[in-house]
Scaffold this motif. Structure first.
Motif, PDB file in Angstrom:
ATOM      1  N   THR A  37      75.077  40.008  62.245  1.00 56.14           N
ATOM      2  CA  THR A  37      75.567  38.987  63.156  1.00 56.14           C
ATOM      3  C   THR A  37      77.045  38.746  62.882  1.00 56.14           C
ATOM      4  OG1 THR A  37      75.106  37.137  61.661  1.00 56.14           O
ATOM      5  CG2 THR A  37      73.305  37.866  63.099  1.00 56.14           C
ATOM      6  N   ARG A  72      73.079  37.673  76.719  1.00 59.64           N
ATOM      7  CA  ARG A  72      72.282  37.274  77.877  1.00 59.64           C
ATOM      8  C   ARG A  72      72.526  38.204  79.067  1.00 59.64           C
ATOM      9  NH1 ARG A  72      73.209  31.717  76.354  1.00 59.64           N
ATOM     10  NH2 ARG A  72      74.949  31.567  77.833  1.00 59.64           N
ATOM     11  N   SER A 108      70.730  41.699  78.278  1.00 59.85           N
ATOM     12  CA  SER A 108      69.275  41.710  78.105  1.00 59.85           C
ATOM     13  C   SER A 108      68.580  41.819  79.461  1.00 59.85           C
ATOM     14  CB  SER A 108      68.816  40.427  77.400  1.00 59.85           C
ATOM     15  OG  SER A 108      69.316  40.390  76.084  1.00 59.85           O
ATOM     16  N   PRO A 164      64.231  42.807  80.985  1.00 60.47           N
ATOM     17  CA  PRO A 164      62.888  43.294  80.638  1.00 60.47           C
ATOM     18  C   PRO A 164      62.717  44.798  80.835  1.00 60.47           C
ATOM     19  CG  PRO A 164      62.766  41.319  81.999  1.00 60.47           C
ATOM     20  CD  PRO A 164      64.197  41.745  82.004  1.00 60.47           C
ATOM     21  N   THR A 173      71.915  39.879  69.017  1.00 64.70           N
ATOM     22  CA  THR A 173      71.126  39.470  67.862  1.00 64.70           C
ATOM     23  C   THR A 173      69.662  39.294  68.267  1.00 64.70           C
ATOM     24  OG1 THR A 173      71.604  37.129  68.305  1.00 64.70           O
ATOM     25  CG2 THR A 173      73.069  38.288  66.767  1.00 64.70           C
ATOM     26  N   GLY A 174      68.811  39.148  67.273  1.00 62.57           N
ATOM     27  CA  GLY A 174      67.403  38.829  67.510  1.00 62.57           C
ATOM     28  C   GLY A 174      66.668  39.904  68.298  1.00 62.57           C
ATOM     29  N   GLU A 175      65.842  39.461  69.238  1.00 57.77           N
ATOM     30  CA  GLU A 175      65.018  40.377  70.025  1.00 57.77           C
ATOM     31  C   GLU A 175      65.873  41.337  70.843  1.00 57.77           C
ATOM     32  OE1 GLU A 175      61.584  40.308  73.530  1.00 57.77           O
ATOM     33  OE2 GLU A 175      62.352  38.429  72.674  1.00 57.77           O
ATOM     34  N   ALA A 176      67.016  40.853  71.364  1.00 58.42           N
ATOM     35  CA  ALA A 176      67.897  41.715  72.156  1.00 58.42           C
ATOM     36  C   ALA A 176      68.408  42.888  71.319  1.00 58.42           C
ATOM     37  CB  ALA A 176      69.067  40.911  72.710  1.00 58.42           C
ATOM     38  N   ASP A 236      66.918  44.181  68.654  1.00 63.99           N
ATOM     39  CA  ASP A 236      65.791  45.070  68.358  1.00 63.99           C
ATOM     40  C   ASP A 236      65.504  46.000  69.540  1.00 63.99           C
ATOM     41  OD1 ASP A 236      65.497  43.914  65.875  1.00 63.99           O
ATOM     42  OD2 ASP A 236      63.986  42.461  66.559  1.00 63.99           O
ATOM     43  N   ARG A 237      65.492  45.448  70.746  1.00 66.50           N
ATOM     44  CA  ARG A 237      65.225  46.273  71.926  1.00 66.50           C
ATOM     45  C   ARG A 237      66.370  47.240  72.185  1.00 66.50           C
ATOM     46  NH1 ARG A 237      64.736  43.640  76.807  1.00 66.50           N
ATOM     47  NH2 ARG A 237      63.648  45.483  77.560  1.00 66.50           N
ATOM     48  N   ARG A 292      68.253  48.701  69.934  1.00 66.92           N
ATOM     49  CA  ARG A 292      68.105  49.829  69.013  1.00 66.92           C
ATOM     50  C   ARG A 292      67.105  50.844  69.575  1.00 66.92           C
ATOM     51  NH1 ARG A 292      67.148  45.737  65.342  1.00 66.92           N
ATOM     52  NH2 ARG A 292      69.025  44.998  64.291  1.00 66.92           N
TER      53      ARG A 292
END
Length: 398
Positions: free
Chosen positions: A78, A208, A211, A213, A252-255, A257-258, A260
């Motif tokens: 981060t 934001r 990101s 779905p 950061t976070g879920e964004a 991870d996805r 990567r």
């Protein structure tokens, strides 16, 4: 639309060869980077089997490769923890500069180079290869190691330093005045400071926007925005890799991870092309005259990088094995050294041959030394939580 047959054939052979080399390296638990570099040496101009039709694609793919490597590296951190690490490692960065620029400057003086040549050689021996180090940390599963923030801090400070160094060298090599050189450095420094501040304050908005779905949409958004930022960074003489790294920090976070997950296959493809292109940029016949001097300088350069990495990792609380891993990880030189020679190599033919030989020696030997440095299974860096017990702290500091 007609695609040249020679291009398709050469690309097919290149990718098949890289696949075989990658499988061979992993069969012996090695990083494939040295083999990719040697393959590039064989396929480049003056090598055993040149591939002229594929050269333009390889050069373009190489630029994308280093951007993706630094983008995904930035996803593991981060902005807050990275800026904290940078503040902690200001002494490490200063030591790295002194230890690694001095041998190059001394060698330039001994070779009786002019001021531009001495400055260029000092820069070439100072800066490690962001692309190679980023790939090594991933290949060897060391991104979660205790010493890794120290390695990244030193590495990115070097990249930021290049943002001021390259405009300065370009102006001096072109015969510009001192005030033109100073103006170029100030503009680059202001651009870097603005980029860091913007990423820190408004990075969550970037997350934001990127990101989504749908994986396809997320891939297109992240890659598109990253390439735009990289282009703007290059436009103001800041490394495209630095721009990509800052985009990675903003997710950061879920964004993260996805990101990567969707970017990993592209990174692997273009990173392999990057290392191949680095090898192809070298003409084997021009290396021999300066090889003894380059080998001596490479020995010194490897030792000084190990010392700088050892000191930086010690500031992170790493143990002896972690300090040695950090030092060996920084040995490899690469893309920035090649850029430096592109700017100043025409001032003296010896300079180009010396730095090219130096880069190839450390780009190949550095990853090998890193692989055989004392290792262990990576332990993820804790984000938050209660203090570690005495036993677990000792385990992390290995």
């Amino acid at each position: 639309m007609h695609t040249p047959t020679a291009l398709l054939l050469e690309l097919g052979i290149i990718l098949a060869a890289l696949s075989v080399l990658g499988a061979l390296a992993r069969r012996f638990a090695l990083s494939p980077v040295p083999l990719y570099l040697l393959a590039g040496l064989a396929l480049g101009e003056g090598g055993l089997a040149p591939v002229p039709a594929a050269r333009e694609f390889v050069d373009t793919g190489a630029s994308i490769g280093v951007i993706l490597l630094l983008l995904i590296l930035g996803l593991d951190f981060t902005v807050r923890e990275f800026t904290t690490s940078l503040r902690r490692h200001r002494p490490s960065a200063a030591l790295d500069l002194v230890l690694n620029a001095t041998p190059g400057a001394a060698a330039g003086w001994l070779l009786d180079l002019d001021a531009v040549g001495i400055l260029a050689l000092a820069g070439a021996t100072y800066v490690s290869s962001s692309g190679i180090v980023a790939r090594l940390l991933g290949d060897l599963r060391r991104l979660g190691n205790r010493e890794t923030p120290a390695v990244l801090s030193v590495l990115v400070v070097e990249d930021f330093a290049m943002a001021g160094f390259l405009p300065l060298l370009a102006v001096m090599a072109a015969g510009g005045t001192w005030w033109q050189a100073l103006l170029a450095v100030l503009v680059a420094a202001a651009a870097v400071a603005g980029a860091i501040t913007g990423s820190y304050r408004w990075g969550h908005h970037v997350g934001r926007v990127m990101s989504h779905p749908d994986p396809e949409q997320m891939l297109l958004r992240i890659l598109g925005i990253t390439l735009i930022v990289a282009a703007l960074a290059e436009l103001i003489h800041v490394s495209a890799a630095v721009g990509a790294f800052l985009i990675g920090l903003s997710l950061t976070g879920e964004a993260a991870d996805r990101a990567r997950g969707v970017l990993a296959p592209l990174r692997d493809l273009f990173a392999a092309v990057f290392f191949l292109a680095l090898g192809m940029s070298v003409a084997p016949g021009g290396l021999l005259p300066m090889l003894p001097a380059a080998a001596a300088l490479a020995l010194v350069g490897a030792a000084t990088k190990v010392a700088a990495g050892w000191y930086a990792a010690a500031r992170e609380g790493a143990g002896r094995r972690g300090r040695l891993r950090a030092g060996t990880a920084l040995i490899a030189r690469g893309e920035f050294s090649v850029v430096i020679i592109g700017l100043a190599g025409t001032t003296d033919q010896r300079l180009g041959a010396l730095v090219t030989s130096y880069v190839m020696l450390l780009a190949v030997c550095g990853p090998v030394l890193t692989r055989f440095a004392p290792t262990r299974s990576a332990i993820a860096r804790p984000k938050q939580g209660p203090p570690a017990t005495h036993g677990s702290a000792n385990a992390v500091r290995q």
